[in-house]
Design an enzyme around this catalytic site. Structure first.
Site, PDB file in Angstrom:
ATOM      1  N   SER A 474      -1.500  -6.138  -0.111  1.00 19.49           N
ATOM      2  CA  SER A 474      -1.476  -6.726   1.362  1.00 19.49           C
ATOM      3  C   SER A 474      -2.798  -6.990   1.722  1.00 19.49           C
ATOM      4  O   SER A 474      -3.993  -6.487   1.305  1.00 19.49           O
ATOM      5  CB  SER A 474      -0.933  -5.636   2.457  1.00 19.49           C
ATOM      6  OG  SER A 474       0.454  -5.663   1.948  1.00 19.49           O
ATOM      7  N   GLU A 588       9.959  -0.981  -7.574  1.00 18.71           N
ATOM      8  CA  GLU A 588       9.710  -0.117  -6.645  1.00 18.71           C
ATOM      9  C   GLU A 588      10.729   0.053  -5.598  1.00 18.71           C
ATOM     10  O   GLU A 588      11.216   1.042  -5.106  1.00 18.71           O
ATOM     11  CB  GLU A 588       8.318  -0.314  -6.255  1.00 18.71           C
ATOM     12  CG  GLU A 588       7.901   0.812  -5.095  1.00 18.71           C
ATOM     13  CD  GLU A 588       6.484   0.747  -4.819  1.00 18.71           C
ATOM     14  OE1 GLU A 588       6.078   1.617  -4.123  1.00 18.71           O
ATOM     15  OE2 GLU A 588       6.007  -0.517  -4.894  1.00 18.71           O
ATOM     16  N   THR A 719       9.010  -6.466   4.012  1.00 16.23           N
ATOM     17  CA  THR A 719       9.786  -6.235   5.264  1.00 16.23           C
ATOM     18  C   THR A 719      11.203  -6.295   4.981  1.00 16.23           C
ATOM     19  O   THR A 719      11.394  -7.097   4.129  1.00 16.23           O
ATOM     20  CB  THR A 719       9.404  -6.885   6.532  1.00 16.23           C
ATOM     21  OG1 THR A 719       9.470  -8.164   6.391  1.00 16.23           O
ATOM     22  CG2 THR A 719       7.749  -6.840   6.576  1.00 16.23           C
ATOM     23  N   ASN A 720      12.059  -5.700   5.596  1.00 12.73           N
ATOM     24  CA  ASN A 720      13.371  -5.781   5.638  1.00 12.73           C
ATOM     25  C   ASN A 720      14.013  -7.152   6.040  1.00 12.73           C
ATOM     26  O   ASN A 720      14.903  -7.746   5.552  1.00 12.73           O
ATOM     27  CB  ASN A 720      13.978  -4.744   6.429  1.00 12.73           C
ATOM     28  CG  ASN A 720      13.933  -3.458   5.473  1.00 12.73           C
ATOM     29  OD1 ASN A 720      13.501  -3.254   4.581  1.00 12.73           O
ATOM     30  ND2 ASN A 720      14.812  -2.679   6.275  1.00 12.73           N
TER      31      ASN A 720
END
Length: 736
Positions: A474, A588, A719-720
């Site tokens: 990130s 992951e 993110t979801n």
């Protein structure tokens, strides 16, 4: 019993049969019943060769898809009764023969034995039956009723006389009846109370499978509709709101199906815990499938209101099937009783992981009992959360067992154990609250994309427990959108010179950083110019600025200023980093999904242990109806997550790792942990807000800490919201 391949063939045959009779399936004239019998569908579960509850579930799912209201599950129940009945049950044997020929149509009523009393009542007066039955399906073609009466016993009656059906439309449509029986002579077949209760559970699982089939069919149609229906000049399936709505439905369905399948398999295998697994399936399905039916109606919009469309049929079927045998309350109470009404340590039932998995579970448990117990573990537990995250001494001790390379190929020094042995290892490590060790994602990346020299240098360090890696992905302007990363790596002879900034980097204190860089700033599309490197964290030019996280750990902003990295540290070819990176992320996500569920299961067990002895205003908390309802519901949700974990393991053993399935597991598990934390705070009250080392902290403050930590799992590794888009586009085929 039938094999998985036999079941696949049966499913294809049943689906093909219903597709040929699609318009007629919702009606059940005697001729259709004869056709069903000719297909052998009235013989399901009549013998081991004809299958068991797994086959009943399969047929019911297809009946739900086709909106078929033929009482096929009732026929299967009669077959099961005939197998288990006493040797003198001649009336039952005769009825079964007629049933298989299609000459008899039978509906089973549990009368006063059902959970809510909705099935009605039945009593004996001398040798005659008086009953008022509810929820009777297909009474217009039924030739016999099989009614459980006090005793208990099964009363078999012919409907030709003394039986009065009264239509009782449900959710606006006909198809259901109330039936009155006035002093009709009967034949009784004795059963025990336990047998009746088990048959009622089987009936509920079968009816839930029909609800699942209806919900799945409606969902598939909604997905297809979203890809075709155009608004504002484009398919509505391109709108993020629609994609996420349908992704939520897909996640819910993925939670329900494996729990039903597992309950059926456990019943067929006569497992001691099959009733527990059935309760988990019923509790999970009751809320999830009704929500799916609502959401798919939303996706259809006004077209779904029309009775000319299939959608209303499926909406009704879902609700009727799920409520017919009591809905969510009975199974939730059963799950709550399992965790709150027993003494001693109570865990989720262990899965049968096969001979190798079960043996390895015992081996890991014994090693942890010997090494990670007593003073060593107690000393570790006194540390802060940040200090407990990693223990180098433990990592090296684990390295001596070879288990860090549990699933590695043997050519890399691994043990090549299967996915179910990995589940056994993860479960035992979580239950022992052991620190994490190894670098599974980085090791897998090196094994697939690393050069022989890289593999020889780095893999032995990981295997011994001597090295751990961070992930430098990130950036300030590239979080979920990693294709936008700007950290540059410029080739300079036999080195690359790296400049840039990474943020939110965990495990920054490890020996190495797995770093994503841009080597071609003009590449089209942008992700084509990304390259991955292994960067030793002792390399000059690296500046680390740690930041404390709200969950008690740390991450760091890391600056790379003219950091020189040998070209031999590049993983994969220049510009192929996106393939390397996304493969690692998919791995992951699947790993994190299973790990989070196991964390939730363990802390849930500890919460229940606390609640079994806790009091609120002088009353035992375990008797509180609200506590029991919330605990039972949480148990079902966690069990659904465990089944997702097992499904992912099955896929891995087949050599498949679909990224959308990993995303499903990641989304479900992260949000499950959030729900768990909030629910636990509601139950425990303000004392649960006390943090570790505070006097009076409940469970050493772990509940509130895990709630704070759960926010990271929802956001990190994509993110979801991004994961839902991935599910919609990759899993459901909706347009980008």
């Amino acid at each position: 019993m039938p094999s998985d391949e036999d079941r696949r063939i049966l499913q294809e045959a049943v689906r093909g049969f219903f597709e040929d009779l699609w318009d007629k399936a919702a009606q059940v004239p005697p001729r259709l019943w004869k056709q069903l019998a000719a297909q052998g569908l009235t013989q399901i579960a009549a013998s081991p060769a004809e299958g068991g509850l797994r086959e009943i579930v399969l047929v019911q799912e297809e009946a739900g898809r086709a909106s078929c209201r033929a009482p096929l599950a009732d026929a299967a129940l009669i077959n099961l009764m005939q197998l288990r009945a006493r040797s003198d049950a001649h009336a039952l044997t005769s009825l079964v023969d007629d049933l298989h020929r299609g000459d008899a149509v039978v509906v089973v009523s549990f009368a006063g034995f059902d959970h809510e009393g909705a099935a009605g009542s039945a009593k004996m007066e001398s040798d005659r039956l008086i009953a008022a039955l509810g929820f009777v399906e297909s009474a217009d073609i039924v030739t016999h009723l099989a009614i459980f009466v006090p005793g208990p016993a099964l009363a078999i009656i012919n409907t030709s006389e003394g039986v009065t059906p009264e239509p009782t439309p449900m959710m606006g449509k006909a198809g259901w009846w109330r039936v009155r029986i006035d002093a009709v002579p009967i034949v009784l077949v004795p059963f025990t109370d336990a047998e009746v209760r088990d048959l009622l559970t089987v009936a509920a699982v079968a009816e839930t499978a029909r609800a699942f089939g209806a919900a799945q069919r409606a969902f598939e149609q909604a997905v297809a509709y979203a890809g075709e229906r155009r608004q504002f000049g484009q398919p509505i399936g391109r709108f993020q709101a629609i994609q996420h709505k349908l992704a939520n439905c897909h996640i819910a369905l993925r939670a329900v199906q494996p729990t039903i399948a597992n309950a059926a398999a456990q019943y067929d295998l006569e497992a001691a815990q099959w009733r527990w697994f059935a309760a988990a399936a019923l509790a999970t399905a009751s809320g999830s499938l009704r929500q799916v039916s609502l959401e798919t109606q939303h996706a259809f919009g006004a077209i779904g209101y029309s009775e000319e469309h299939e959608a209303p049929r499926h909406f009704r079927q879902v609700h009727v099937s799920l409520l017919r045998h009591g809905g969510q309350r009975p199974p939730v109470e059963q799950l709550a009783s399992h965790f709150l009404d027993r003494d001693g340590q109570v865990r989720f039932p262990d899965y049968d992981l096969g001979p190798a998995g079960n043996a390895f579970r015992r081996e890991v448990r014994a090693w942890l009992d010997a090494y990670w117990s007593g003073e060593r573990r107690a000393r570790h537990e006194q540390l802060s959360f940040r200090e407990r995250e990693y223990d180098r001494e433990f990592a090296r001790a684990l390295g001596m067992t070879g288990w860090i390379g549990l699933n590695w190929p043997k050519r890399f020094g691994g043990q090549e154990r299967g996915a179910f042995e990995q589940i056994a290892f993860m479960e035992e490590m979580e239950h022992a609250e052991a620190p994490r060790a190894g670098a599974p994602v980085q090791a897998a990346m090196l094994q697939v994309y690393g050069t022989p020299e890289q593999q020889q240098r780095y893999l032995p360090e990981i295997l011994r427990g001597d090295a751990i890696y961070g992930m430098g992905y990130s950036e300030p302007q590239a979080g979920s959108d990693l294709a936008s990363l700007k950290t540059r790596a410029v080739r300079d002879g036999e080195h690359y010179v790296i400049n840039g900034q990474k943020i939110w980097t965990t495990t920054y204190w490890g020996e190495y950083m797995l770093l994503a860089t841009r080597t071609d700033p003009n590449a089209t599309p942008p992700h084509a110019g990304i390259t991955m490197f292994i960067v030793p964290m002792t390399t000059p030019g690296i500046t680390i600025r740690p930041s404390e996280t709200m969950y008690g750990g740390t991450f760091a902003n890391i600056f790379y200023d003219d950091v020189r990295v040998p070209a031999e540290n590049r993983i994969g070819a220049e510009g192929e980093g996106w393939k390397v990176l996304t493969g690692a992320l998919a791995t992951e996500r699947g790993f994190i999904g299973g790990g989070i569920v196991l964390k939730a299961a363990h802390i849930f067990e500890l919460l229940c242990e606390h609640l079994r002895t806790a009091e609120h205003r002088g009353s035992p908390m375990r008797h509180d109806p609200l506590v029991r309802a919330r605990i039972g519901a949480l148990a079902a949700e966690i069990e659904a997550g465990r089944r997702m974990m097992v499904y992912c393991a099955e896929q891995v053993d087949k050599g498949e790792t679909p990224p959308d399935e990993a995303a499903v597991s990641k989304v479900y598990s992260g949000e499950l942990m959030e729900r768990f934390g909030e629910t636990a705070l509601d139950l425990l009250g303000p004392e649960a807000l006390l943090s570790e080392h505070s006097p009076g902290a409940v469970l050493r403050g772990r509940i509130e800490q895990m709630l704070r930590h759960s926010l990271m799992w929802v956001i990190s590794i994509g993110t979801n919201e991004i994961q839902r888009s991935l599910i919609a586009q990759r899993g459901l085929g909706l347009p980008r």
